[in-house]
Design an enzyme around this catalytic site. Structure first.
Site, PDB file in Angstrom:
ATOM      1  N   SER A 109       0.808  -1.222   0.000  1.00  0.00           N
ATOM      2  CA  SER A 109       0.000   0.000   0.000  1.00  0.00           C
ATOM      3  C   SER A 109       0.839   1.270   0.000  1.00  0.00           C
ATOM      4  O   SER A 109       0.355   2.330  -0.408  1.00  0.00           O
ATOM      5  CB  SER A 109      -0.929   0.009   1.218  1.00  0.00           C
ATOM      6  N   GLU A 281      -9.950   5.571  17.810  1.00  0.00           N
ATOM      7  CA  GLU A 281      -9.340   4.389  18.426  1.00  0.00           C
ATOM      8  C   GLU A 281      -7.851   4.658  18.668  1.00  0.00           C
ATOM      9  O   GLU A 281      -7.240   5.477  17.964  1.00  0.00           O
ATOM     10  CB  GLU A 281      -9.480   3.145  17.535  1.00  0.00           C
ATOM     11  N   HIS A 331      -6.218  -9.857   4.699  1.00  0.00           N
ATOM     12  CA  HIS A 331      -4.983 -10.409   5.264  1.00  0.00           C
ATOM     13  C   HIS A 331      -5.291 -11.502   6.285  1.00  0.00           C
ATOM     14  O   HIS A 331      -4.543 -12.468   6.431  1.00  0.00           O
ATOM     15  CB  HIS A 331      -4.156  -9.304   5.920  1.00  0.00           C
TER      16      HIS A 331
END
Length: 529
Positions: A109, A281, A331
């Site tokens: 990525s 988060e 993944h």
């Protein structure tokens, strides 16, 4: 062989019996095709200069994921699914992008983001640098930095914004893993390299930041406001800096809001807010199906909030929204999770189109790379996309319609596959079977889809190198080096302009505001592989 043919014949016969009656009539398909043909014939090119750009990135959303998500979306609406029209399906311009990096056949990525945001292909694991830089080697980073379309817009007199993808919009790093200074080797620090999180404050003036990653922003040991007893959620920075506090101090004189929960997020008034940092988060955001709506907003909600803040800029904006947890689910070999994330992204795209005007807003949807994700067998029409093929394998055991070429789902006991007859493969936690055992499913190297609508969307056609995307978006918005579009020129610019950076003084989108909705993983984690 004869028995197999008989079985296949029975399968097809049964399937055809369950098909919709109208689909058995040839005129159904002919009339449908005529309507589609006429709509294509009636299309007119939109050659306006793009005032705004909405860029939706499905991390790991390859063609198989796209197709399977379409079916799931329909089935969640009690339809058979195959004929469902996703919002993405309505985009009239479609192309393919080649995703390889300079050094690897299959990219990550970081390398792909550098390509489609900075317009330059690079090496695996590196962010915002050319291929002359080497993975993890700080000294090779210096002098090899490349800027992104966001910087180009900023140089044009604009305002802008940032996971694997967004960080490339502002950071330059020889390693995608240098999230905070705690992840950096001492040698890299001595050589003058800085972590990705801190570059977010130093390199650009970002208007809206939404995602996760609180622990990379605060000093080591800082208790997380949501999980104070969880040591793994506490701050990680060794340098003692609190980047959240620093960000707020940098915005004195402006209405800048920092929020970390749904209640405070909902209270943010877009009309009176200049800057927003929302970190929900300490690390990765939760998967959509596991999200607590009382604590964390959805990708649709964050997309809407971002647009309503950014669209106050009369000069336009650039919004980057990433569905990053598609990749993470793949993944882990969890197809259900990946597809639900892709469906959520499609709803966010619909919200983006609803809130903007296609005459002045270029909307681009694409994936950065794919995964070894397969759609196989001969499932009946309307059968659950998360179910099993009605035809069993040679070992007389069923198999799922969706599987992986490699990953954690490789399970053999005494040379035999698990018996799935009594296994519910539709649950969110089910791990699909994989042909090859790997701890995490890898990426795959096939081309990815690029979808576009709005001003100059016809530029996004054919099979192109992935780095072309940044240049096509910049041309459409008249930012960066090639300003021919707002100057009503079509002659190719002089060769040397390809190696220089020019400010936008010719009009067009002189002011841009960009959000990187890190709706997946860490806000500053540039790559999740």
């Amino acid at each position: 062989m004869e028995s197999k043919l008989v079985a296949l014949f029975l399968l097809l016969a049964f399937s055809s019996c369950s098909a919709k009656v109208q689909e058995e009539n040839p005129e159904f398909w002919r009339s449908q095709a005529r309507v589609t043909l006429q709509s294509v014939l009636d299309r007119k090119l939109n050659t306006n200069v793009a005032k705004n750009i909405l860029f939706f990135l499905g991390d790991g959303m390859g063609i198989t994921t796209y197709t399977a998500a379409r079916i799931l979306k329909g089935q969640l609406q009690n339809q058979t699914g195959e004929e469902t029209v996703m919002t993405m399906d309505t985009f009239p311009n479609v192309g393919l992008a080649k995703t390889y990096s300079v050094d690897f056949q299959i990219a990550d990525s970081a390398a792909t983001a550098t390509a489609y945001l900075c317009g330059v292909k690079t090496n695996l694991n590196t962010i915002g640098v050319s291929a002359a830089a080497r993975n993890g080697a700080c000294k090779t980073q210096r002098g090899n930095e490349v800027t992104s379309i966001l910087k180009w817009a900023k140089d044009a007199g604009a305002t802008i914004e940032t996971h694997a993808t967004p960080a490339t919009s502002y950071a330059h790093s020889a390693s995608r893993k240098w999230y905070s200074d705690a992840e950096m080797p001492e040698a890299a620090k001595k050589d003058g390299c800085t972590d990705i999180a801190s570059q977010m404050l130093k390199n650009t003036d970002i208007d809206v930041i939404i995602g996760g990653g609180r622990k990379y922003m605060t000093p080591r040991g800082t208790k997380d406001p949501e999980y104070p007893a969880d040591f793994s959620s506490r701050g990680k920075r060794k340098d003692g800096r609190n980047l959240i506090d620093e960000w707020q101090k940098m915005k004195i004189g402006k209405v800048a809001r920092y929020v970390w929960n749904q209640t405070d997020f909902s209270a943010v008034d877009p009309e009176t807010t200049d800057y927003l940092m929302a970190l929900f988060e300490p690390g990765d955001l939760r998967f959509e199906v596991e999200r607590d709506p009382k604590m964390d907003p959805s990708i649709v909600e964050t997309t809407e909030k971002a647009i309503r803040i950014l669209q106050k800029n009369p000069k336009g904006f650039f919004l980057l929204v990433e569905g990053g947890r598609i990749d993470q689910a793949h993944h882990a070999g969890r197809a259900s999770m990946a597809l639900h994330e892709a469906v959520a992204l499609d709803y966010a795209i619909a919200k983006g189109l609803e809130l903007t005007n296609e005459e002045e807003t270029l909307t681009v949807v694409m994936a950065d790379h794919s995964h070894p994700f397969t759609f196989n067998g001969y499932p009946f029409r309307g059968q659950s996309i998360l179910g099993k093929s009605p035809l069993w394998a040679q070992d007389m055991l069923p198999y799922t319609t969706l599987m992986y070429g490699n990953g954690p789902g490789h399970k053999l006991t005494n040379g035999k596959r698990p018996d799935l007859r009594n296994v519910d493969t539709k649950t969110k936690d089910y791990v699909q079977m994989a042909a090859v055992p790997t701890e995490s499913a890898t990426h795959s190297g096939e081309d990815v889809a690029v979808l576009a609508r709005g001003p100059m969307a016809h530029l996004f056609q054919g099979v192109q190198e992935q780095n072309y995307i940044a240049h096509a978006m910049a041309y459409a918005a008249c930012v960066g080096a090639d300003l021919r579009h707002c100057q009503a020129q079509t002659v190719a610019p002089a060769l040397q302009t390809a190696f220089t950076h020019a400010g936008n003084s010719a009009g067009g989108v002189q002011g841009f505001t960009m959000l990187s909705c890190l709706l997946s993983a860490l806000m500053v984690d540039l790559v999740l592989m």
